[in-house]
Design a protein around this motif. Structure first.
Motif, PDB file in Angstrom:
ATOM      1  N   UNK A  82      -8.240  20.633 -23.128  1.00  0.00           N
ATOM      2  CA  UNK A  82      -7.499  21.070 -21.941  1.00  0.00           C
ATOM      3  C   UNK A  82      -7.017  19.828 -21.185  1.00  0.00           C
ATOM      4  N   UNK A  83      -5.733  19.824 -20.887  1.00  0.00           N
ATOM      5  CA  UNK A  83      -5.140  18.681 -20.180  1.00  0.00           C
ATOM      6  C   UNK A  83      -5.030  19.019 -18.702  1.00  0.00           C
ATOM      7  N   UNK A  84      -5.471  18.057 -17.857  1.00  0.00           N
ATOM      8  CA  UNK A  84      -5.433  18.266 -16.417  1.00  0.00           C
ATOM      9  C   UNK A  84      -4.441  17.284 -15.803  1.00  0.00           C
ATOM     10  N   UNK A  85      -3.460  17.843 -15.153  1.00  0.00           N
ATOM     11  CA  UNK A  85      -2.433  17.006 -14.535  1.00  0.00           C
ATOM     12  C   UNK A  85      -2.858  16.608 -13.125  1.00  0.00           C
ATOM     13  N   UNK A  86      -2.429  15.399 -12.725  1.00  0.00           N
ATOM     14  CA  UNK A  86      -2.757  14.928 -11.385  1.00  0.00           C
ATOM     15  C   UNK A  86      -1.927  15.632 -10.327  1.00  0.00           C
ATOM     16  N   UNK A  87      -2.272  15.363  -9.096  1.00  0.00           N
ATOM     17  CA  UNK A  87      -1.573  15.967  -7.964  1.00  0.00           C
ATOM     18  C   UNK A  87      -0.168  15.383  -7.872  1.00  0.00           C
ATOM     19  N   UNK A  88       0.852  16.239  -7.930  1.00  0.00           N
ATOM     20  CA  UNK A  88       2.239  15.778  -7.903  1.00  0.00           C
ATOM     21  C   UNK A  88       2.580  15.128  -6.566  1.00  0.00           C
ATOM     22  N   UNK A  89       1.970  15.629  -5.492  1.00  0.00           N
ATOM     23  CA  UNK A  89       2.232  15.063  -4.168  1.00  0.00           C
ATOM     24  C   UNK A  89       1.775  13.619  -4.099  1.00  0.00           C
ATOM     25  N   UNK A  90       0.570  13.336  -4.656  1.00  0.00           N
ATOM     26  CA  UNK A  90       0.062  11.967  -4.668  1.00  0.00           C
ATOM     27  C   UNK A  90       0.961  11.062  -5.499  1.00  0.00           C
ATOM     28  N   UNK A  91       1.487  11.597  -6.600  1.00  0.00           N
ATOM     29  CA  UNK A  91       2.372  10.811  -7.458  1.00  0.00           C
ATOM     30  C   UNK A  91       3.653  10.430  -6.713  1.00  0.00           C
ATOM     31  N   UNK A  92       4.212  11.394  -6.002  1.00  0.00           N
ATOM     32  CA  UNK A  92       5.440  11.132  -5.238  1.00  0.00           C
ATOM     33  C   UNK A  92       5.192  10.108  -4.138  1.00  0.00           C
ATOM     34  N   UNK A  93       4.037  10.247  -3.468  1.00  0.00           N
ATOM     35  CA  UNK A  93       3.712   9.288  -2.422  1.00  0.00           C
ATOM     36  C   UNK A  93       3.576   7.885  -2.995  1.00  0.00           C
ATOM     37  N   UNK A  94       2.942   7.787  -4.154  1.00  0.00           N
ATOM     38  CA  UNK A  94       2.781   6.480  -4.779  1.00  0.00           C
ATOM     39  C   UNK A  94       4.114   5.878  -5.180  1.00  0.00           C
ATOM     40  N   UNK A  95       5.021   6.726  -5.687  1.00  0.00           N
ATOM     41  CA  UNK A  95       6.346   6.237  -6.080  1.00  0.00           C
ATOM     42  C   UNK A  95       7.129   5.737  -4.875  1.00  0.00           C
ATOM     43  N   UNK A  96       7.108   6.526  -3.806  1.00  0.00           N
ATOM     44  CA  UNK A  96       7.813   6.136  -2.583  1.00  0.00           C
ATOM     45  C   UNK A  96       7.228   4.850  -2.012  1.00  0.00           C
ATOM     46  N   UNK A  97       5.891   4.752  -2.045  1.00  0.00           N
ATOM     47  CA  UNK A  97       5.234   3.552  -1.530  1.00  0.00           C
ATOM     48  C   UNK A  97       5.633   2.324  -2.347  1.00  0.00           C
ATOM     49  N   UNK A  98       5.699   2.511  -3.681  1.00  0.00           N
ATOM     50  CA  UNK A  98       6.094   1.402  -4.542  1.00  0.00           C
ATOM     51  C   UNK A  98       7.509   0.937  -4.262  1.00  0.00           C
ATOM     52  N   UNK A  99       8.427   1.890  -4.126  1.00  0.00           N
ATOM     53  CA  UNK A  99       9.807   1.542  -3.807  1.00  0.00           C
ATOM     54  C   UNK A  99       9.899   0.874  -2.437  1.00  0.00           C
ATOM     55  N   UNK A 100       9.111   1.355  -1.490  1.00  0.00           N
ATOM     56  CA  UNK A 100       9.117   0.785  -0.145  1.00  0.00           C
ATOM     57  C   UNK A 100       8.669  -0.671  -0.168  1.00  0.00           C
ATOM     58  N   UNK A 101       7.624  -0.963  -0.934  1.00  0.00           N
ATOM     59  CA  UNK A 101       7.133  -2.333  -1.021  1.00  0.00           C
ATOM     60  C   UNK A 101       8.148  -3.247  -1.689  1.00  0.00           C
ATOM     61  N   UNK A 102       8.782  -2.748  -2.748  1.00  0.00           N
ATOM     62  CA  UNK A 102       9.798  -3.559  -3.431  1.00  0.00           C
ATOM     63  C   UNK A 102      10.994  -3.818  -2.526  1.00  0.00           C
ATOM     64  N   UNK A 103      11.377  -2.814  -1.751  1.00  0.00           N
ATOM     65  CA  UNK A 103      12.502  -2.981  -0.830  1.00  0.00           C
ATOM     66  C   UNK A 103      12.172  -3.998   0.259  1.00  0.00           C
ATOM     67  N   UNK A 104      10.939  -3.967   0.758  1.00  0.00           N
ATOM     68  CA  UNK A 104      10.528  -4.935   1.772  1.00  0.00           C
ATOM     69  C   UNK A 104      10.549  -6.353   1.219  1.00  0.00           C
ATOM     70  N   UNK A 105      10.065  -6.512  -0.028  1.00  0.00           N
ATOM     71  CA  UNK A 105      10.091  -7.841  -0.637  1.00  0.00           C
ATOM     72  C   UNK A 105      11.522  -8.330  -0.825  1.00  0.00           C
ATOM     73  N   UNK A 106      12.402  -7.415  -1.256  1.00  0.00           N
ATOM     74  CA  UNK A 106      13.803  -7.780  -1.451  1.00  0.00           C
ATOM     75  C   UNK A 106      14.444  -8.197  -0.130  1.00  0.00           C
ATOM     76  N   UNK A 107      14.199  -7.418   0.922  1.00  0.00           N
ATOM     77  CA  UNK A 107      14.758  -7.752   2.231  1.00  0.00           C
ATOM     78  C   UNK A 107      14.190  -9.065   2.757  1.00  0.00           C
ATOM     79  N   UNK A 108      12.916  -9.317   2.469  1.00  0.00           N
ATOM     80  CA  UNK A 108      12.306 -10.584   2.891  1.00  0.00           C
ATOM     81  C   UNK A 108      13.012 -11.761   2.237  1.00  0.00           C
TER      82      UNK A 108
END
Length: 211
Positions: A1-27
């Motif tokens: 049986x395969x158990x998938x992770x919480x989609x909400x947590x995945x989206x938050x992690x993706x947004x957080x990753x993009x946010x960090x990359x954008x901050x580094x780029x702007x820096x």
């Protein structure tokens, strides 16, 4: 049986990753922009007598204002104290170029300690406020006055200054680009030339003060 992770947590992690990359780029963008503006400001301030660089030497106040926007951006996107310190230090260095322009006590102190008071004034060929210009020149009590854009009309009006200055040097061509030098000290080794192949006059002279 395969158990998938919480989609909400995945989206938050993706947004957080993009946010960090954008901050580094702007820096990086803000740091690079601040470095370029600072480099232009200092090179044009130190070597503004070289004609191509001279074109950039008239915007020191604008460089300072632009650098403030970049440092504000850095303070918003970066929490790195080293980067913030370097940015503030850079802006402080740029501000040194213009402090004497806007702080009266600095300008007055410089003038009081100076052995020679020099006035450079573009009278503007179409300016008809001759008396106001003459009053301003007298009020500043300059030892050496360099007047730009002299034409025939201004030549006649400026004769009133001959009593206040011992030596006067005019460009050989008195047109809309004429130059006049009024000095309370003897002008020596004077010369009149034209800039390159143009009709723009150049005056040169030597003077000795506090003999």
């Amino acid at each position: 049986m395969i158990k998938f992770g919480n989609r909400t947590d995945y989206c938050k992690g993706t947004v957080f990753g993009w946010s960090q990359r954008m901050k580094r780029l702007l820096t990086y963008v803000f740091c690079l922009s601040l470095f370029v503006v600072s480099l232009i400001a200092w090179l044009s301030n130190l070597y503004g007598w070289v004609l191509p660089i001279e074109l950039f030497s008239h915007f020191q106040a604008q460089y300072f204002i632009i650098s403030l926007f970049f440092i504000l951006g850095l303070l918003l996107v970066s929490r790195d104290q080293k980067i913030q310190f370097l940015a503030i230090f850079t802006v402080t260095i740029i501000s040194i170029n213009i402090l004497s322009w806007y702080l009266p006590f600095v300008a007055n102190q410089t003038a009081e300690n100076s052995n020679l008071r020099v006035l450079v004034y573009n009278v503007y060929k179409n300016n008809e406020s001759h008396e106001k210009a003459l009053a301003m020149i007298r009020k500043n009590q300059a030892d050496l006055a360099v007047l730009l854009e002299i034409n025939e009309i201004w030549m006649q009006k400026l004769k009133q200054l001959n009593k206040a200055f011992s030596d006067v040097l005019y460009s050989s061509q008195i047109n809309d680009r004429g130059i006049a030098i009024y000095s309370k000290f003897p002008l020596e080794n004077t010369s009149k030339n034209l800039y390159g192949k143009s009709d723009k006059p150049i005056l040169s002279a030597e003077l000795t003060i506090n003999k």
